[in-house]
Design a protein around this motif. Structure first.
Motif, PDB file in Angstrom:
ATOM      1  N   TYR A  93      -2.580  -0.655   6.466  1.00  0.00           N
ATOM      2  CA  TYR A  93      -3.582   0.110   5.736  1.00  0.00           C
ATOM      3  C   TYR A  93      -4.732  -0.834   5.423  1.00  0.00           C
ATOM      4  O   TYR A  93      -4.528  -1.877   4.782  1.00  0.00           O
ATOM      5  CB  TYR A  93      -2.995   0.671   4.439  1.00  0.00           C
ATOM      6  N   ILE A  94      -5.923  -0.487   5.899  1.00  0.00           N
ATOM      7  CA  ILE A  94      -7.115  -1.285   5.616  1.00  0.00           C
ATOM      8  C   ILE A  94      -8.065  -0.401   4.819  1.00  0.00           C
ATOM      9  O   ILE A  94      -8.443   0.687   5.257  1.00  0.00           O
ATOM     10  CB  ILE A  94      -7.782  -1.787   6.904  1.00  0.00           C
ATOM     11  N   GLY A  95      -8.462  -0.873   3.655  1.00  0.00           N
ATOM     12  CA  GLY A  95      -9.293  -0.105   2.741  1.00  0.00           C
ATOM     13  C   GLY A  95     -10.706   0.097   3.240  1.00  0.00           C
ATOM     14  O   GLY A  95     -11.107  -0.364   4.316  1.00  0.00           O
ATOM     15  N   THR A 110      -1.264  -4.278   3.563  1.00  0.00           N
ATOM     16  CA  THR A 110      -2.339  -3.485   2.982  1.00  0.00           C
ATOM     17  C   THR A 110      -3.477  -4.434   2.642  1.00  0.00           C
ATOM     18  O   THR A 110      -3.254  -5.483   2.023  1.00  0.00           O
ATOM     19  CB  THR A 110      -1.856  -2.781   1.694  1.00  0.00           C
ATOM     20  N   VAL A 111      -4.686  -4.068   3.060  1.00  0.00           N
ATOM     21  CA  VAL A 111      -5.881  -4.835   2.726  1.00  0.00           C
ATOM     22  C   VAL A 111      -6.729  -3.927   1.839  1.00  0.00           C
ATOM     23  O   VAL A 111      -7.158  -2.856   2.262  1.00  0.00           O
ATOM     24  CB  VAL A 111      -6.657  -5.251   3.997  1.00  0.00           C
ATOM     25  N   GLY A 112      -6.949  -4.353   0.593  1.00  0.00           N
ATOM     26  CA  GLY A 112      -7.676  -3.541  -0.375  1.00  0.00           C
ATOM     27  C   GLY A 112      -9.145  -3.371  -0.035  1.00  0.00           C
ATOM     28  O   GLY A 112      -9.722  -4.161   0.723  1.00  0.00           O
ATOM     29  N   ASP A 113      -9.760  -2.351  -0.619  1.00  0.00           N
ATOM     30  CA  ASP A 113     -11.176  -2.050  -0.404  1.00  0.00           C
ATOM     31  C   ASP A 113     -12.038  -3.302  -0.583  1.00  0.00           C
ATOM     32  O   ASP A 113     -11.768  -4.159  -1.437  1.00  0.00           O
ATOM     33  CB  ASP A 113     -11.673  -1.020  -1.420  1.00  0.00           C
ATOM     34  N   ASP A 114     -13.083  -3.377   0.229  1.00  0.00           N
ATOM     35  CA  ASP A 114     -14.117  -4.421   0.126  1.00  0.00           C
ATOM     36  C   ASP A 114     -13.581  -5.842   0.288  1.00  0.00           C
ATOM     37  O   ASP A 114     -14.196  -6.797  -0.186  1.00  0.00           O
ATOM     38  CB  ASP A 114     -14.889  -4.290  -1.196  1.00  0.00           C
ATOM     39  N   SER A 115     -12.459  -5.991   0.973  1.00  0.00           N
ATOM     40  CA  SER A 115     -11.903  -7.327   1.232  1.00  0.00           C
ATOM     41  C   SER A 115     -12.296  -7.799   2.623  1.00  0.00           C
ATOM     42  O   SER A 115     -12.615  -6.997   3.498  1.00  0.00           O
ATOM     43  CB  SER A 115     -10.386  -7.306   1.094  1.00  0.00           C
ATOM     44  N   LEU A 116     -12.258  -9.107   2.804  1.00  0.00           N
ATOM     45  CA  LEU A 116     -12.550  -9.707   4.096  1.00  0.00           C
ATOM     46  C   LEU A 116     -11.380 -10.576   4.527  1.00  0.00           C
ATOM     47  O   LEU A 116     -10.881 -11.389   3.742  1.00  0.00           O
ATOM     48  CB  LEU A 116     -13.799 -10.589   4.035  1.00  0.00           C
ATOM     49  N   VAL A 117     -10.943 -10.380   5.758  1.00  0.00           N
ATOM     50  CA  VAL A 117      -9.984 -11.266   6.400  1.00  0.00           C
ATOM     51  C   VAL A 117     -10.815 -12.021   7.429  1.00  0.00           C
ATOM     52  O   VAL A 117     -11.222 -11.453   8.450  1.00  0.00           O
ATOM     53  CB  VAL A 117      -8.841 -10.473   7.078  1.00  0.00           C
ATOM     54  N   MET A 118     -11.107 -13.263   7.143  1.00  0.00           N
ATOM     55  CA  MET A 118     -12.068 -13.988   7.967  1.00  0.00           C
ATOM     56  C   MET A 118     -11.449 -14.396   9.303  1.00  0.00           C
ATOM     57  O   MET A 118     -10.287 -14.109   9.586  1.00  0.00           O
ATOM     58  CB  MET A 118     -12.627 -15.182   7.193  1.00  0.00           C
ATOM     59  N   HIS A 119     -12.207 -15.086  10.109  1.00  0.00           N
ATOM     60  CA  HIS A 119     -11.879 -15.367  11.498  1.00  0.00           C
ATOM     61  C   HIS A 119     -10.581 -16.164  11.640  1.00  0.00           C
ATOM     62  O   HIS A 119     -10.314 -17.106  10.899  1.00  0.00           O
ATOM     63  CB  HIS A 119     -13.037 -16.107  12.161  1.00  0.00           C
ATOM     64  N   ASN A 120      -9.781 -15.715  12.629  1.00  0.00           N
ATOM     65  CA  ASN A 120      -8.521 -16.376  12.998  1.00  0.00           C
ATOM     66  C   ASN A 120      -7.516 -16.477  11.856  1.00  0.00           C
ATOM     67  O   ASN A 120      -6.684 -17.371  11.828  1.00  0.00           O
ATOM     68  CB  ASN A 120      -8.788 -17.760  13.598  1.00  0.00           C
ATOM     69  N   ILE A 127       0.111  -7.510   0.258  1.00  0.00           N
ATOM     70  CA  ILE A 127      -0.973  -6.651  -0.202  1.00  0.00           C
ATOM     71  C   ILE A 127      -2.115  -7.563  -0.632  1.00  0.00           C
ATOM     72  O   ILE A 127      -1.953  -8.380  -1.544  1.00  0.00           O
ATOM     73  CB  ILE A 127      -0.526  -5.770  -1.384  1.00  0.00           C
ATOM     74  N   VAL A 128      -3.251  -7.438   0.045  1.00  0.00           N
ATOM     75  CA  VAL A 128      -4.455  -8.164  -0.347  1.00  0.00           C
ATOM     76  C   VAL A 128      -5.177  -7.272  -1.349  1.00  0.00           C
ATOM     77  O   VAL A 128      -5.557  -6.153  -1.013  1.00  0.00           O
ATOM     78  CB  VAL A 128      -5.367  -8.463   0.858  1.00  0.00           C
ATOM     79  N   PRO A 129      -5.377  -7.751  -2.587  1.00  0.00           N
ATOM     80  CA  PRO A 129      -6.067  -6.913  -3.577  1.00  0.00           C
ATOM     81  C   PRO A 129      -7.511  -6.616  -3.185  1.00  0.00           C
ATOM     82  O   PRO A 129      -8.117  -7.319  -2.369  1.00  0.00           O
ATOM     83  CB  PRO A 129      -6.028  -7.765  -4.853  1.00  0.00           C
ATOM     84  N   GLU A 130      -8.068  -5.619  -3.803  1.00  0.00           N
ATOM     85  CA  GLU A 130      -9.454  -5.222  -3.588  1.00  0.00           C
ATOM     86  C   GLU A 130     -10.401  -6.384  -3.853  1.00  0.00           C
ATOM     87  O   GLU A 130     -10.220  -7.153  -4.805  1.00  0.00           O
ATOM     88  CB  GLU A 130      -9.760  -4.067  -4.545  1.00  0.00           C
ATOM     89  N   GLY A 131     -11.419  -6.515  -2.972  1.00  0.00           N
ATOM     90  CA  GLY A 131     -12.502  -7.468  -3.203  1.00  0.00           C
ATOM     91  C   GLY A 131     -12.126  -8.930  -3.051  1.00  0.00           C
ATOM     92  O   GLY A 131     -12.752  -9.788  -3.656  1.00  0.00           O
ATOM     93  N   LYS A 132     -11.157  -9.237  -2.196  1.00  0.00           N
ATOM     94  CA  LYS A 132     -10.730 -10.622  -1.992  1.00  0.00           C
ATOM     95  C   LYS A 132     -11.120 -11.110  -0.602  1.00  0.00           C
ATOM     96  O   LYS A 132     -11.421 -10.327   0.295  1.00  0.00           O
ATOM     97  CB  LYS A 132      -9.209 -10.749  -2.162  1.00  0.00           C
ATOM     98  N   VAL A 133     -11.085 -12.431  -0.417  1.00  0.00           N
ATOM     99  CA  VAL A 133     -11.412 -13.049   0.860  1.00  0.00           C
ATOM    100  C   VAL A 133     -10.234 -13.908   1.315  1.00  0.00           C
ATOM    101  O   VAL A 133      -9.806 -14.810   0.591  1.00  0.00           O
ATOM    102  CB  VAL A 133     -12.666 -13.941   0.758  1.00  0.00           C
TER     103      VAL A 133
END
Length: 184
Positions: A93-95, A110-120, A127-133
């Motif tokens: 699930y990607i927000g 789960t990747v919360g809303d407005d989050s970024l999973v950067m390159h590689n 669960i990545v909380p909302e608004g995290k990098v």
């Protein structure tokens, strides 16, 4: 190219989306308005009871792979960017308003809303909380590690929004070209 899966389910694609002729979309896939699916992307919901939903305004860039395992779902919410060569594997699930960078892997998470999973980067079973990098190259597979993630900066927020705008403009440009060719 679009194909039905062995369960005879066919992709449902908005007429307002633009799909490259070299993209492959199989099975129980729903694609919303103003979605850009680039060259050589593979979107595959062909295993039993699998599905993929890609929300309005998303972009699936070159060589992205999205696949849902049996009895799983991949949801990519509106205005999310899946950058070149990333893998999104269900269950996932990607927000809304997210960015998944070049060569990254997200699986069973789960990747919360407005989050970024950067390159590689790799994100699995958390669960990545909302608004995290999630920083470049980081592998996160244990929930306690998300406590140390930084919040999305205004610069990164503008970056991810600019990627969405650029790709929506590509949809408009390619659709306009299609209209010109049809009228000739």
């Amino acid at each position: 190219m679009q194909f039905q899966n062995p369960q005879k389910q066919k992709p449902k694609i908005s007429k307002k989306a633009w799909i490259s002729e070299t993209a492959i979309i199989i099975g129980n896939v729903t694609i919303g308005d103003n979605v850009f699916v680039a060259h050589n992307a593979i979107i595959r919901a062909d295993e039993p009871d699998s599905s993929i939903i890609i929300g309005d305004g998303c972009n699936v860039q070159d060589n992205v792979i999205i696949h849902a395992l049996s009895h799983s779902q991949v949801i990519v919410n509106s205005n999310t960017s899946l950058a070149h060569g990333c893998i999104v594997h269900g269950p996932c699930y990607i927000g809304e308003g997210c960015f998944v960078g070049f060569g990254s892997v997200v699986f069973d998470c789960t990747v919360g809303d407005d989050s970024l999973v950067m390159h590689n980067a790799t994100v699995r079973k958390i669960i990545v909380p909302e608004g995290k990098v999630v920083p470049d190259g980081m592998a996160i597979t244990e929930q306690h590690t998300v406590e140390n993630l930084e919040n999305t900066s205004s610069e990164l927020a503008e970056f991810k929004n600019s990627v969405v705008r650029a790709n929506i403009n590509l949809v408009k440009g390619y659709k306009a070209l299609e209209m010109e060719v049809e009228s000739e």
